[in-house]
Design a protein around this motif. Sequence first.
Motif, mmCIF file in Angstrom:
data_model
loop_
_atom_site.group_PDB
_atom_site.id
_atom_site.type_symbol
_atom_site.label_atom_id
_atom_site.label_comp_id
_atom_site.label_asym_id
_atom_site.label_seq_id
_atom_site.Cartn_x
_atom_site.Cartn_y
_atom_site.Cartn_z
ATOM 1 N N ARG A 49 12.084 -0.946 12.596
ATOM 2 C CA ARG A 49 11.004 -0.728 11.730
ATOM 3 C C ARG A 49 10.384 0.493 12.372
ATOM 4 O O ARG A 49 9.712 0.292 13.641
ATOM 5 N N HIS A 54 5.586 6.463 5.760
ATOM 6 C CA HIS A 54 6.595 6.888 4.720
ATOM 7 C C HIS A 54 5.641 7.201 3.369
ATOM 8 O O HIS A 54 4.715 6.590 3.127
ATOM 9 N N SER A 96 14.856 2.578 3.751
ATOM 10 C CA SER A 96 13.626 2.075 3.246
ATOM 11 C C SER A 96 14.200 0.930 2.830
ATOM 12 O O SER A 96 15.280 0.787 1.841
#
Length: 146
Positions: A135, A141, A116
């Motif tokens: 991505r 998330h 991340s």
Amino acid sequence: MKIYQATTNDIEQVAYLFNLYRQFYHQPSNIDGAVSYIRERLEQKDSTIFIAEMEGSYVGFVQLYPTFSSIAMQKALILNDLFVLEEARKMGIGDILLASAKEHALREGVTRLSLSTAIHNHAAQALYNKHGYERDQDFYHYQLTI
């Protein structure tokens, strides 16, 4: 430049970089906490850290945490931290650290590396894209701060 896996002999120098990394993400400086944290990770062997050293100075690091993928039923790694000193950026050090992380993952039989990064960190996003990281378009998330 040398890239190698950190040992307990590298705690102080890695902690210095780790403290700067945390400050980049708007955390207060805490060198004692950084030393303690890095010492614990290395002594407990619950993370793998690769260091970039140039002319005897530590200029960057990448830290990987082991995890598992339930869907794939295999080991995975979280590339949690990647940092290069500001004065050493744009010299390919991030590229080399990412390559070292990938080589380690291959040696360990890991199914994937995940990471991340901050939404505003466009330089890191470009670096990850350049290295084939994609991505996630399928999952959001989430985080619960305790």
